[in-house]
Design a protein around this motif. Structure first.
Motif, PDB file in Angstrom:
ATOM      1  N   UNK A  58       4.047  42.171   5.017  1.00 22.10           N
ATOM      2  CA  UNK A  58       3.042  43.134   5.464  1.00 22.10           C
ATOM      3  C   UNK A  58       2.789  44.270   4.488  1.00 22.10           C
ATOM      4  N   UNK A  59       3.825  44.890   3.971  1.00 23.06           N
ATOM      5  CA  UNK A  59       3.611  46.113   3.192  1.00 23.06           C
ATOM      6  C   UNK A  59       4.155  46.066   1.778  1.00 23.06           C
ATOM      7  N   UNK A  60       4.499  44.920   1.265  1.00 22.26           N
ATOM      8  CA  UNK A  60       5.025  44.907  -0.087  1.00 22.26           C
ATOM      9  C   UNK A  60       4.828  43.596  -0.813  1.00 22.26           C
ATOM     10  N   UNK A  61       5.233  43.576  -2.111  1.00 21.44           N
ATOM     11  CA  UNK A  61       5.133  42.382  -2.961  1.00 21.44           C
ATOM     12  C   UNK A  61       6.197  42.341  -4.063  1.00 21.44           C
ATOM     13  N   UNK A  62       6.857  41.201  -4.320  1.00 21.41           N
ATOM     14  CA  UNK A  62       7.730  40.859  -5.453  1.00 21.41           C
ATOM     15  C   UNK A  62       7.418  39.399  -5.743  1.00 21.41           C
ATOM     16  N   UNK A  63       7.983  38.792  -6.824  1.00 21.59           N
ATOM     17  CA  UNK A  63       7.750  37.352  -6.939  1.00 21.59           C
ATOM     18  C   UNK A  63       9.069  36.607  -7.038  1.00 21.59           C
ATOM     19  N   UNK A  64       9.308  35.765  -6.061  1.00 22.09           N
ATOM     20  CA  UNK A  64      10.448  34.863  -6.096  1.00 22.09           C
ATOM     21  C   UNK A  64       9.962  33.575  -6.735  1.00 22.09           C
ATOM     22  N   UNK A  65      10.424  33.315  -7.936  1.00 20.06           N
ATOM     23  CA  UNK A  65       9.946  32.186  -8.716  1.00 20.06           C
ATOM     24  C   UNK A  65      10.669  30.905  -8.364  1.00 20.06           C
ATOM     25  N   UNK A  66      11.978  30.963  -8.341  1.00 18.37           N
ATOM     26  CA  UNK A  66      12.782  29.757  -8.154  1.00 18.37           C
ATOM     27  C   UNK A  66      13.923  30.064  -7.199  1.00 18.37           C
ATOM     28  N   UNK A  67      14.117  29.200  -6.238  1.00 15.40           N
ATOM     29  CA  UNK A  67      15.274  29.294  -5.358  1.00 15.40           C
ATOM     30  C   UNK A  67      15.822  27.889  -5.186  1.00 15.40           C
ATOM     31  N   UNK A  68      17.008  27.649  -5.710  1.00 11.82           N
ATOM     32  CA  UNK A  68      17.611  26.322  -5.607  1.00 11.82           C
ATOM     33  C   UNK A  68      19.068  26.455  -5.176  1.00 11.82           C
ATOM     34  N   UNK A  69      19.472  25.527  -4.317  1.00 11.46           N
ATOM     35  CA  UNK A  69      20.848  25.483  -3.824  1.00 11.46           C
ATOM     36  C   UNK A  69      21.397  24.083  -4.060  1.00 11.46           C
ATOM     37  N   UNK A  70      22.612  23.997  -4.555  1.00 12.93           N
ATOM     38  CA  UNK A  70      23.276  22.711  -4.731  1.00 12.93           C
ATOM     39  C   UNK A  70      23.242  21.965  -3.398  1.00 12.93           C
ATOM     40  N   UNK A  71      22.780  20.708  -3.375  1.00  7.47           N
ATOM     41  CA  UNK A  71      22.680  19.966  -2.108  1.00  7.47           C
ATOM     42  C   UNK A  71      23.983  19.928  -1.314  1.00  7.47           C
ATOM     43  N   UNK A  72      25.115  19.916  -2.000  1.00  7.58           N
ATOM     44  CA  UNK A  72      26.407  19.869  -1.307  1.00  7.58           C
ATOM     45  C   UNK A  72      26.747  21.191  -0.618  1.00  7.58           C
ATOM     46  N   UNK A  73      25.979  22.253  -0.919  1.00  8.66           N
ATOM     47  CA  UNK A  73      26.271  23.569  -0.369  1.00  8.66           C
ATOM     48  C   UNK A  73      25.105  24.120   0.444  1.00  8.66           C
ATOM     49  N   UNK A  74      24.142  23.277   0.772  1.00  7.32           N
ATOM     50  CA  UNK A  74      23.006  23.733   1.557  1.00  7.32           C
ATOM     51  C   UNK A  74      23.413  23.961   3.009  1.00  7.32           C
ATOM     52  N   UNK A  75      22.618  24.773   3.702  1.00  9.89           N
ATOM     53  CA  UNK A  75      22.852  25.123   5.106  1.00  9.89           C
ATOM     54  C   UNK A  75      24.147  25.908   5.294  1.00  9.89           C
ATOM     55  N   UNK A  76      24.488  26.711   4.305  1.00  9.25           N
ATOM     56  CA  UNK A  76      25.633  27.604   4.397  1.00  9.25           C
ATOM     57  C   UNK A  76      25.213  29.069   4.249  1.00  9.25           C
ATOM     58  N   UNK A  77      23.903  29.309   4.294  1.00  6.45           N
ATOM     59  CA  UNK A  77      23.413  30.679   4.205  1.00  6.45           C
ATOM     60  C   UNK A  77      23.281  31.214   2.793  1.00  6.45           C
ATOM     61  N   UNK A  78      23.377  30.326   1.789  1.00  2.67           N
ATOM     62  CA  UNK A  78      23.340  30.807   0.402  1.00  2.67           C
ATOM     63  C   UNK A  78      21.938  31.242  -0.013  1.00  2.67           C
TER      64      UNK A  78
END
Length: 211
Positions: free
Chosen positions: A148-168
């Motif tokens: 709503x009130x701001x902007x940044x740019x998140x370019x890349x977000x990657x998580x090792x498949x073996x560690x996904x769904x752990x809140x990383x």
């Protein structure tokens, strides 16, 4: 297991390139971008990609954060953000000389690659100011979103498949959103359909779509 967010370094590039390939294996978008490229060619491509972006980060406002497993030091996640920044006239001249031409591995669907990333570039220019806004774009993300009130740019977000769904992924997002809030900056993200729910959870709203 205990995890922490720390700064990523060029020495992490081999692990980052391998994790990038593993994280997007089977992804419906990435699978169409490099359908016939060998693993080695993909690895070389992404290693060179990250090497270039680390080398140019002072001229592009790029910031790399990684998640590591504290006990082993293993890299299990990465985020590349573009923070608001300013350049001296000399740095601006140097930035104009940067090579922006993409060279793809054999087996790449070049037309599709150019279409997707060309559209992402256009939407980024339309929706945010790289000198004032924080930017986080993950690779090959389909939906451009704005809070709503701001902007940044998140370019890349990657998580090792073996560690996904752990809140990383959440750990990596919170780290830079807190910095954006401290600077009263806006945040912009390019999201895949898979990541859409996570970003909406943090207040982003869809503002454009690539089809």
């Amino acid at each position: 297991m205990v995890f922490e967010v720390v700064a990523a370094e060029p020495s992490d590039i081999p692990a980052i390139a391998s994790m990038h390939i593993a994280a997007f294996k089977g992804d419906p978008i990435m699978g169409q971008l490099m359908p016939k490229a060998s693993y080695q060619d993909q690895y070389d491509y992404f290693a060179n990609f990250y090497r270039k972006h680390f080398a140019e980060k002072q001229l592009t406002g790029s910031v790399f954060h990684k998640v590591i497993e504290t006990e082993t030091g293993k890299l299990v996640g990465l985020a590349k953000w573009k923070y608001a920044y300013s350049l001296t006239p000399e740095q601006q001249a140097e930035k104009k000389k940067l090579d922006t031409k993409r060279t793809y591995p054999e087996g790449t669907n070049v037309a599709l690659y150019e279409h997707i990333f060309g559209e992402l570039d256009n939407l980024r220019k339309k929706n945010c100011d790289e000198y004032k806004d924080y930017c986080k774009p993950p690779s090959c993300h389909r939906f451009a979103m704005a809070p709503a009130n701001c902007y940044t740019v998140l370019h890349i977000l990657i998580i090792d498949p073996a560690y996904q769904r752990k809140g990383l992924g959440t750990m990596l997002i919170r780290e830079s959103l807190a910095a954006a809030d401290r600077d009263n900056a806006r945040a912009y993200v390019e999201a895949s359909p898979k990541g859409l729910g996570l970003y909406k959870k943090y207040g982003w709203k869809e503002c454009d779509e690539i089809v």
